[in-house]
Design a protein around this motif. Sequence first.
Motif, PDB file in Angstrom:
ATOM      1  N   PHE A  81       0.854  -1.247  -0.087  1.00  0.00           N
ATOM      2  CA  PHE A  81       0.173   0.072  -0.010  1.00  0.00           C
ATOM      3  C   PHE A  81       1.034   1.347   0.022  1.00  0.00           C
ATOM      4  N   ALA A  82       1.836   1.191   0.873  1.00  0.00           N
ATOM      5  CA  ALA A  82       2.798   2.635   0.960  1.00  0.00           C
ATOM      6  C   ALA A  82       3.559   2.583  -0.556  1.00  0.00           C
ATOM      7  N   ALA A  83       3.949   1.520  -0.936  1.00  0.00           N
ATOM      8  CA  ALA A  83       4.830   1.680  -2.383  1.00  0.00           C
ATOM      9  C   ALA A  83       3.838   2.108  -3.345  1.00  0.00           C
ATOM     10  N   THR A  84       2.807   1.781  -3.333  1.00  0.00           N
ATOM     11  CA  THR A  84       1.684   2.003  -4.414  1.00  0.00           C
ATOM     12  C   THR A  84       1.246   3.428  -4.547  1.00  0.00           C
ATOM     13  N   LEU A  85       1.121   4.124  -3.441  1.00  0.00           N
ATOM     14  CA  LEU A  85       0.682   5.488  -3.043  1.00  0.00           C
ATOM     15  C   LEU A  85       1.754   6.403  -2.804  1.00  0.00           C
ATOM     16  N   ASN A  86       2.981   6.012  -2.853  1.00  0.00           N
ATOM     17  CA  ASN A  86       4.128   6.709  -2.636  1.00  0.00           C
ATOM     18  C   ASN A  86       3.907   7.332  -1.305  1.00  0.00           C
ATOM     19  N   LEU A  87       3.737   6.409  -0.272  1.00  0.00           N
ATOM     20  CA  LEU A  87       3.725   6.807   1.262  1.00  0.00           C
ATOM     21  C   LEU A  87       4.637   6.154   2.149  1.00  0.00           C
ATOM     22  N   GLU A  88       4.942   7.020   3.172  1.00  0.00           N
ATOM     23  CA  GLU A  88       5.721   6.128   4.159  1.00  0.00           C
ATOM     24  C   GLU A  88       5.171   5.448   5.425  1.00  0.00           C
ATOM     25  N   PHE A  89       5.528   4.322   5.332  1.00  0.00           N
ATOM     26  CA  PHE A  89       4.784   3.533   6.535  1.00  0.00           C
ATOM     27  C   PHE A  89       5.338   3.834   7.827  1.00  0.00           C
ATOM     28  N   LEU A  90       4.325   4.331   8.881  1.00  0.00           N
ATOM     29  CA  LEU A  90       5.052   4.674  10.147  1.00  0.00           C
ATOM     30  C   LEU A  90       5.189   3.642  11.279  1.00  0.00           C
ATOM     31  N   TYR A  91       4.010   2.939  11.483  1.00  0.00           N
ATOM     32  CA  TYR A  91       3.850   2.168  12.629  1.00  0.00           C
ATOM     33  C   TYR A  91       2.346   1.511  12.378  1.00  0.00           C
ATOM     34  N   VAL A  92       2.289   0.433  13.219  1.00  0.00           N
ATOM     35  CA  VAL A  92       1.098  -0.321  13.719  1.00  0.00           C
ATOM     36  C   VAL A  92       0.742  -0.253  15.079  1.00  0.00           C
ATOM     37  N   ILE A  93      -0.253   0.130  15.477  1.00  0.00           N
ATOM     38  CA  ILE A  93      -0.804  -0.095  16.679  1.00  0.00           C
ATOM     39  C   ILE A  93      -2.246  -0.585  16.923  1.00  0.00           C
ATOM     40  N   ASP A  94      -2.760  -1.349  17.594  1.00  0.00           N
ATOM     41  CA  ASP A  94      -3.911  -1.798  17.878  1.00  0.00           C
ATOM     42  C   ASP A  94      -4.686  -1.929  16.541  1.00  0.00           C
ATOM     43  N   ASN A  95      -4.074  -2.883  15.483  1.00  0.00           N
ATOM     44  CA  ASN A  95      -4.505  -3.147  14.273  1.00  0.00           C
ATOM     45  C   ASN A  95      -4.855  -1.951  13.302  1.00  0.00           C
ATOM     46  N   LYS A  96      -4.314  -0.831  13.539  1.00  0.00           N
ATOM     47  CA  LYS A  96      -4.309   0.447  12.870  1.00  0.00           C
ATOM     48  C   LYS A  96      -3.033   0.751  12.405  1.00  0.00           C
ATOM     49  N   ALA A  97      -2.816   1.010  11.043  1.00  0.00           N
ATOM     50  CA  ALA A  97      -1.376   1.250  10.492  1.00  0.00           C
ATOM     51  C   ALA A  97      -1.519   2.815   9.794  1.00  0.00           C
ATOM     52  N   TYR A  98      -0.551   3.418  10.409  1.00  0.00           N
ATOM     53  CA  TYR A  98      -0.509   4.870  10.054  1.00  0.00           C
ATOM     54  C   TYR A  98       0.732   5.172   8.862  1.00  0.00           C
ATOM     55  N   PHE A  99       0.268   6.099   8.005  1.00  0.00           N
ATOM     56  CA  PHE A  99       1.244   6.365   6.859  1.00  0.00           C
ATOM     57  C   PHE A  99       1.385   8.141   6.720  1.00  0.00           C
ATOM     58  N   SER A 101       2.560  10.866   3.808  1.00  0.00           N
ATOM     59  CA  SER A 101       2.781  10.930   2.218  1.00  0.00           C
ATOM     60  C   SER A 101       4.042  11.541   2.013  1.00  0.00           C
ATOM     61  N   ASN A 102       4.874  10.990   1.037  1.00  0.00           N
ATOM     62  CA  ASN A 102       6.345  11.497   0.876  1.00  0.00           C
ATOM     63  C   ASN A 102       6.431  12.492   0.005  1.00  0.00           C
ATOM     64  N   ASN A 103       5.335  12.794  -0.878  1.00  0.00           N
ATOM     65  CA  ASN A 103       5.452  14.040  -1.839  1.00  0.00           C
ATOM     66  C   ASN A 103       4.350  14.998  -1.519  1.00  0.00           C
ATOM     67  N   GLU A 104       3.648  15.111  -0.465  1.00  0.00           N
ATOM     68  CA  GLU A 104       2.647  15.957  -0.044  1.00  0.00           C
ATOM     69  C   GLU A 104       1.466  15.913  -0.868  1.00  0.00           C
ATOM     70  N   ARG A 105       1.232  14.784  -1.689  1.00  0.00           N
ATOM     71  CA  ARG A 105      -0.098  14.733  -2.394  1.00  0.00           C
ATOM     72  C   ARG A 105      -1.245  14.430  -1.622  1.00  0.00           C
ATOM     73  N   LYS A 132      -7.139  16.334   0.590  1.00  0.00           N
ATOM     74  CA  LYS A 132      -6.383  17.599   0.439  1.00  0.00           C
ATOM     75  C   LYS A 132      -6.902  18.237  -0.576  1.00  0.00           C
ATOM     76  N   PHE A 133      -7.585  19.441  -0.562  1.00  0.00           N
ATOM     77  CA  PHE A 133      -8.308  20.286  -1.591  1.00  0.00           C
ATOM     78  C   PHE A 133      -7.309  21.024  -2.429  1.00  0.00           C
ATOM     79  N   LYS A 134      -7.587  20.875  -3.693  1.00  0.00           N
ATOM     80  CA  LYS A 134      -6.508  21.747  -4.717  1.00  0.00           C
ATOM     81  C   LYS A 134      -7.047  23.003  -5.061  1.00  0.00           C
ATOM     82  N   ARG A 135      -8.439  23.310  -4.700  1.00  0.00           N
ATOM     83  CA  ARG A 135      -8.875  24.725  -5.089  1.00  0.00           C
ATOM     84  C   ARG A 135      -9.737  25.143  -3.696  1.00  0.00           C
ATOM     85  N   ASN A 136      -9.878  26.459  -3.588  1.00  0.00           N
ATOM     86  CA  ASN A 136     -10.477  27.123  -2.443  1.00  0.00           C
ATOM     87  C   ASN A 136     -11.993  27.067  -2.602  1.00  0.00           C
TER      88      ASN A 136
END
Length: 161
Positions: A81-99, A101-105, A132-136
């Motif tokens: 999942f991290a490789a597909t969306l260019n994310l950084e995998f942070l950690y897993v706590i209580d069956n929740k994984a946190y990621f 973004s590497n490119n702020e997309r 993450k909104f692109k327009r205001n």
Amino acid sequence: MRNLAIAILIIVVASMLFQPFFEMVEIFAEKAQIDSAVESAAKSARLTGFKLSDIRDLEKKFNFDMDSEDENFISVFCDVFAATLNLEFLYVIDNKAYFKSNNERYNDFVVEFQYDKDYPDRCQVIVTTNYKFKRNYLKQFVGDNSFELVRERTLFARMEN
């Protein structure tokens, strides 16, 4: 000269009217990208996330044991999942994984794995992120960071020939 002014006015008004629609098209595109990433990560995790002793059995079970030496379902899913969306995998706590973004997309992702000990062949994956909104214009209408993209999948442990 008057026709030129009317043409410019029509272009300005049309661009203001259609900007929220373009943002909605981008939202649907991002949902499709997230769905594709979840599907490919689930497929990889489904193929490699079994216990080695359970591969021969008729009833397959996902390996959710984070301390096992074999590849488990959650770690394989997170890596793909991290490789597909260019994310950084942070950690897993209580069956929740946190990621992150590497490119702020994207904003930060939370992937929740819900499974029952009585049904080890079934897992529900819930992916959540703030859009993450692109327009205001749409951001002012919806509110600041209140629009969540939530994707859910129920996965079953099946091996395909």
